[in-house]
Write an enzyme that holds these catalytic residues in place. Structure first.
Site, PDB file in Angstrom:
ATOM      1  N   LYS A 193       0.828  -1.193   0.000  1.00  0.00           N
ATOM      2  CA  LYS A 193       0.000   0.000   0.000  1.00  0.00           C
ATOM      3  C   LYS A 193       0.873   1.258   0.000  1.00  0.00           C
ATOM      4  O   LYS A 193       2.047   1.205   0.388  1.00  0.00           O
ATOM      5  CB  LYS A 193      -0.880   0.023   1.261  1.00  0.00           C
ATOM      6  N   ARG A 226     -10.074 -11.752   1.935  1.00  0.00           N
ATOM      7  CA  ARG A 226     -10.949 -12.790   1.395  1.00  0.00           C
ATOM      8  C   ARG A 226     -10.279 -14.157   1.410  1.00  0.00           C
ATOM      9  O   ARG A 226     -10.952 -15.186   1.456  1.00  0.00           O
ATOM     10  CB  ARG A 226     -11.385 -12.405  -0.020  1.00  0.00           C
TER      11      ARG A 226
END
Length: 499
Positions: free
Chosen positions: A280, A354
């Site tokens: 990020k 996920r």
């Protein structure tokens, strides 16, 4: 904070501060507010006539009694327009009241149950909302402050004063539920507010153990060896880049009651998310300690479920790991095998939540659950779609989705439905594996949900994308700056409805 309930007329209560209310636009004062005004010789009516107080929602005015009644101060809080009044207004008003009382230096105060009269709330619901809002509004995260010189003293006690003796037991019941749910939400806030070095996967699991022992939950924590035996390759794949070991915490309420329907709550527990190899931007990365907000909400909900003694079998599953770009970290292009045997092509290591949920959803199937709900800070796309007002809701069972929307309306933890049309599955088709972990930018929140759907088979399932709702940049109403504890009240209200 100690929560008390007493019978009596609030104008006769000795207190540092008493609290009454007024709807916007009301000129004729009735109920407790009218009684206090009469005892003060019309002081509240005078403030209204001068235009200094209109009863707008969360508006506050403080009057000094000068010995006219046993209380030193009277606070009048605005409830806003009567036609827009509901339990969430009470929570917000109670939160503002708590902070104003603290500013006044009050250590304790007395209040009526807002809305139990003209507001048409039941005494039980009104009391619950007042106590919840008070605890949420008074919350502060100060455990890491060595210098507390600028920290106002904590509130020590709140007393609800009920005039009608026939309503007293209902007020007590509501106040107790509000205390349990409010404290559980604040517990979740504490977990999320802690920095990553204070809340590693192991620390999170130990916190869950301590909480479980305190409230009577059954708890088990799986280590990486046990996860490997179960085939949890997706969770372990994410964990590879960190020297901190992953954990998988299993909490159960009424664990031995196999005659009861089982409900499973799954919370994403990325205790710090750098994005891994798909790293990020550095700006704002310190906020990525909140990527375990789903796990925190699950633990908070389980704490409340146990304290409320709900007649259900409830299971909380918390897969937890850091997501870091170490030399052993999984890479874009890698293929991981989940517990269900389905293979996953990794497109982005920053779509890691996920992956760990895939194994948790696979594990959930062993309980033959009546329903499974997962809570996850899954996608920035959901923040783009819905902002910071409401979470995204997806799932496979309309009855479950309807029940969750009803619980959201009652609890104040809002959700909004997003579709899971079959066409969205095209975006996560893989050339080399059964599925890939991201489908690109279009419909990013929905394709994240579609990915999870592949692993939530054999039971009714709902996914709540809480990415936009777990953190507040300002203090407003019962949301204080920092972690919100979103999801605790939603899940508890849903499960109370199921029971």
């Amino acid at each position: 904070m100690e929560i008390r309930v007493q019978h009596g007329a609030i104008q006769n209560v000795p207190s540092d501060l008493i609290v009454v209310n007024l709807f916007q636009g009301v000129q004729t004062l009735g109920g407790a507010t009218g009684a206090v005004d009469a005892a003060l010789g019309g002081a509240i009516r005078e403030v209204i006539a001068a235009g200094d107080f209109q009863g707008k929602a969360e508006q506050v005015v403080v009057l000094y009694t000068r010995g006219a009644i046993p209380a030193r101060r009277v606070m009048v809080v605005g409830l806003g327009p009567q036609e827009r009044f509901d339990g969430d207004v009470v929570r917000r008003v109670a939160a503002v009241t708590a902070r104003e009382a603290r500013k006044l230096g009050a250590r304790s105060y007395h209040t009526i149950a807002h809305g139990a009269g003209a507001g048409a709330l039941s005494p039980e619901d009104a009391a619950q909302a007042v106590v919840e809002g008070t605890l949420l509004g008074a919350y502060r995260f100060t455990e890491l402050k060595a210098d507390r010189a600028d920290v106002e003293p904590d509130l020590e006690a709140l007393t609800l004063v009920e005039f009608n003796s026939a309503s007293l037991e209902a007020v007590r019941r509501g106040a107790e539920v509000g205390r349990i749910v409010g404290e559980a939400t604040c517990y979740a806030r504490d977990l999320v507010n802690r920095p990553g070095n204070y809340c590693t996967p192991t620390v999170l699991a130990n916190s869950a153990r301590a909480m479980a022992e305190a409230v009577g939950l059954t708890v088990r924590v799986l280590g990486e060896g046990e996860m490997a035996e179960l085939g949890m390759g997706a969770l372990l794949g994410v964990a590879q880049g960190s020297h901190e070991p992953a954990t998988f915490t299993i909490l159960e309420h009424n664990a031995e009651r196999h005659d009861l329907p089982a409900y499973v709550v799954v919370g994403k527990g990325i205790t710090f998310d750098s994005g891994g190899i798909s790293i990020k931007p550095s700006d704002g990365m310190e906020r990525m300690k909140d990527d375990m907000s789903g796990a925190a909400a699950t633990l908070g909900a389980m704490r409340a479920v146990a304290a409320l003694e709900l007649p259900l079998r409830v299971v909380g599953l918390v897969p937890a790991t850091e997501n870091l770009p170490g030399s052993r970290a999984y890479k874009p292009g890698d293929v991981l095998t989940a517990m269900t045997g389905r293979t996953i092509e990794v497109i982005s290591t920053d779509a890691e939540g996920r992956l760990i949920l895939a194994d948790a959803l696979g594990y959930a199937g062993r309980y033959r659950p009546r329903a499974v709900v997962d809570l996850a800070t899954l996608t920035g796309a959901c923040v783009v779609a819905l902002g910071h007002v409401t979470a995204g809701l997806m799932g496979t069972d309309e009855a479950l989705l309807t029940a969750l929307r009803g619980a959201a309306d009652r609890s104040g933890d809002r959700v909004w439905p997003l579709p899971l049309y079959d066409e969205y599955a095209e975006q996560i088709k893989s050339e080399v594996a059964d599925v890939k972990n991201t489908g690109g930018r279009p419909a990013g929140a929905i394709t994240g949900g579609m990915f999870l759907k592949r692993f939530a088979e054999g039971y009714p399932w709902a996914h709540v994308d809480i990415a936009g709702t777990v953190w507040s940049e300002e203090t407003k109403g019962y949301r204080v700056k920092g972690a919100t504890g979103f999801g605790v009240r939603l899940i508890v209200e849903w499960l109370r409805g199921q029971s």
